[in-house]
Design a protein around this motif. Sequence first.
Motif, mmCIF file in Angstrom:
data_model
loop_
_atom_site.group_PDB
_atom_site.id
_atom_site.type_symbol
_atom_site.label_atom_id
_atom_site.label_comp_id
_atom_site.label_asym_id
_atom_site.label_seq_id
_atom_site.Cartn_x
_atom_site.Cartn_y
_atom_site.Cartn_z
ATOM 1 N N LYS A 194 13.762 -8.439 6.577
ATOM 2 C CA LYS A 194 13.373 -8.518 5.166
ATOM 3 C C LYS A 194 12.095 -7.723 4.931
ATOM 4 O O LYS A 194 12.032 -6.875 4.022
ATOM 5 C CB LYS A 194 13.174 -9.980 4.770
ATOM 6 C CG LYS A 194 12.547 -10.217 3.397
ATOM 7 C CD LYS A 194 13.496 -9.859 2.273
ATOM 8 C CE LYS A 194 13.044 -10.417 0.933
ATOM 9 N NZ LYS A 194 11.736 -9.945 0.476
ATOM 10 N N ASP A 198 13.662 -4.574 3.123
ATOM 11 C CA ASP A 198 13.658 -4.983 1.723
ATOM 12 C C ASP A 198 12.319 -4.648 1.081
ATOM 13 O O ASP A 198 12.249 -3.941 0.065
ATOM 14 C CB ASP A 198 13.942 -6.484 1.662
ATOM 15 C CG ASP A 198 14.066 -7.027 0.248
ATOM 16 O OD1 ASP A 198 13.263 -6.645 -0.614
ATOM 17 O OD2 ASP A 198 14.953 -7.860 0.011
ATOM 18 N N ASN A 199 11.233 -5.116 1.683
ATOM 19 C CA ASN A 199 9.921 -4.942 1.069
ATOM 20 C C ASN A 199 9.453 -3.489 1.108
ATOM 21 O O ASN A 199 8.961 -2.949 0.116
ATOM 22 C CB ASN A 199 8.892 -5.832 1.767
ATOM 23 C CG ASN A 199 9.131 -7.306 1.518
ATOM 24 O OD1 ASN A 199 10.159 -7.681 0.973
ATOM 25 N ND2 ASN A 199 8.217 -8.151 1.930
ATOM 26 N N GLY A 202 13.088 -0.986 0.181
ATOM 27 C CA GLY A 202 13.656 -1.405 -1.100
ATOM 28 C C GLY A 202 12.654 -1.314 -2.230
ATOM 29 O O GLY A 202 12.884 -0.652 -3.243
ATOM 30 N N HIS A 362 16.553 -3.335 -5.737
ATOM 31 C CA HIS A 362 16.740 -2.646 -4.462
ATOM 32 C C HIS A 362 18.169 -2.128 -4.311
ATOM 33 O O HIS A 362 19.119 -2.735 -4.811
ATOM 34 C CB HIS A 362 16.456 -3.597 -3.303
ATOM 35 C CG HIS A 362 15.061 -4.116 -3.268
ATOM 36 N ND1 HIS A 362 14.033 -3.579 -4.014
ATOM 37 C CD2 HIS A 362 14.516 -5.144 -2.570
ATOM 38 C CE1 HIS A 362 12.914 -4.244 -3.760
ATOM 39 N NE2 HIS A 362 13.190 -5.195 -2.894
ATOM 40 N N VAL A 366 20.053 -2.187 1.263
ATOM 41 C CA VAL A 366 18.877 -2.926 1.709
ATOM 42 C C VAL A 366 19.108 -4.432 1.557
ATOM 43 O O VAL A 366 18.854 -5.222 2.473
ATOM 44 C CB VAL A 366 17.624 -2.485 0.921
ATOM 45 C CG1 VAL A 366 16.467 -3.445 1.171
ATOM 46 C CG2 VAL A 366 17.221 -1.074 1.330
ATOM 47 N N MET A 367 19.625 -4.837 0.396
ATOM 48 C CA MET A 367 19.864 -6.259 0.163
ATOM 49 C C MET A 367 20.938 -6.815 1.088
ATOM 50 O O MET A 367 21.022 -8.029 1.295
ATOM 51 C CB MET A 367 20.257 -6.484 -1.294
ATOM 52 C CG MET A 367 19.173 -6.122 -2.299
ATOM 53 S SD MET A 367 17.549 -6.847 -1.909
ATOM 54 C CE MET A 367 17.915 -8.593 -1.984
ATOM 55 N N SER A 370 18.901 -8.569 3.722
ATOM 56 C CA SER A 370 18.171 -9.730 3.208
ATOM 57 C C SER A 370 19.115 -10.889 2.906
ATOM 58 O O SER A 370 18.832 -12.051 3.235
ATOM 59 C CB SER A 370 17.410 -9.339 1.936
ATOM 60 O OG SER A 370 16.426 -8.374 2.222
#
Length: 433
Positions: A194, A198-199, A202, A362, A366-367, A370
């Motif tokens: 994540k 993601d961070n 994303g 995002h 990418v998700m 997550s």
Amino acid sequence: MTIAGSVPLPQNALPKHDVADLSLAEQGRARIEWADRAMPVLRQVRARFARERPFAGSRIAACMHVTTETANLMRALVAGGAEVVLCASNPLSTQDDTAAALVAEYGVSTFARNGIDRDGYYAHIDAALDTAPHYVFDDGCDLVNTLHTARTDVLAGVLAGCEETTTGVIRLRRMAAEDALRFPVVAVNDTDTKHMFDNRYGTGQSTLDAIFRATNTLLAGKTVVVAGYGYCGRGVASRSKGMGANVVVTEIDPTKALDAAMDGFRVLPMAKAAAVGDVFITVTGNRDVIRPEHIELMRDGAILANSGHFDVEIDVLGLAALAVEGPRRVRPSTDEYVLADGRRVLLLAEGRLVNLGAAEGHPAAVMDMSFADQALTAEWLVQTARSLEPGVHEVPAEIDKQVAGLKIETMGLEIDTLTSTQQDYLNSWRHGS
């Protein structure tokens, strides 16, 4: 109820809901299935859930961004046998066609309308909690907060929860420190898959995507001020640099400030950065990062964007008090404020989470990681929740590694494996130099 969503549900079979327009359902299904193409890890998890039904008999309430990617997470939970209700964690991020499709195509009880007011927002959270959930998924801690304040009537039945955001985890840790948190919550946000993807990737990409959509500005040659150098700030800063911008970072943490400087970015306090910046992006998780005293120093045409979860990082009320004209909508998601000396300040997405308020959030790829983390953590909670103490817990490392490994496979990549000799070496303290 159909899991695949290929056949719309008859009107009299629809679950409880409050969405803007059910006629958008077919459009929403097409977009959800498009996102699904880029989410092969979650797709594998969904297929296994459909076989094993790990959530049979479980009720799950989720307060999350109602997007196509979230819809695919809901599909995985439903495939696993869960009774699911979804409400929005941000009024501006709701995709009305996605909400309609969740109800009419996938049979998921959904309470979400784009642009709904504060009262409606909390009414939707109440509707989700009316189902007396066993498990809760949160994206910013509003659902958990409401459970512990206004809806303690259903608190006793909640076994555990998951939190997806940095901001939410901060709030949960404060609750736990004050002995206020009444059930275990897993910080899905804190997994490597994540944080790293993601961070960084994303948020980095989707934030700039939102700024481009809202303003059509050219970043090359401009000075971009990034407030906060956590994983999200790193992503925004590196993507801005890649687009040719001069990047300034503001920080309160000396270690992160040093990290930014070593990465080649100029580090200034906001009081100095305000005078040199063209585009300002907040990603701190804190409030009042950009205040009136900073706005008074800004250049004509300065762009303000917040990519933190809540709409408190930019002091919007302070900006409005400074302005002699505005807000005036000059482009979609772009409001212009005119200051007393004629300088114009552009606020994007009303100061809310810009990558979802002015863009689509995002990328689905990418998700994928997550939400696979989230789905597998939920499965683990069904097995372990009753043995966990109230408080904030980490995702088991094996889940994080499993998701990363699945992603590696779907990307067609290969990595090395340890030999037995290497395993023995790493597991022994007897080997000297």
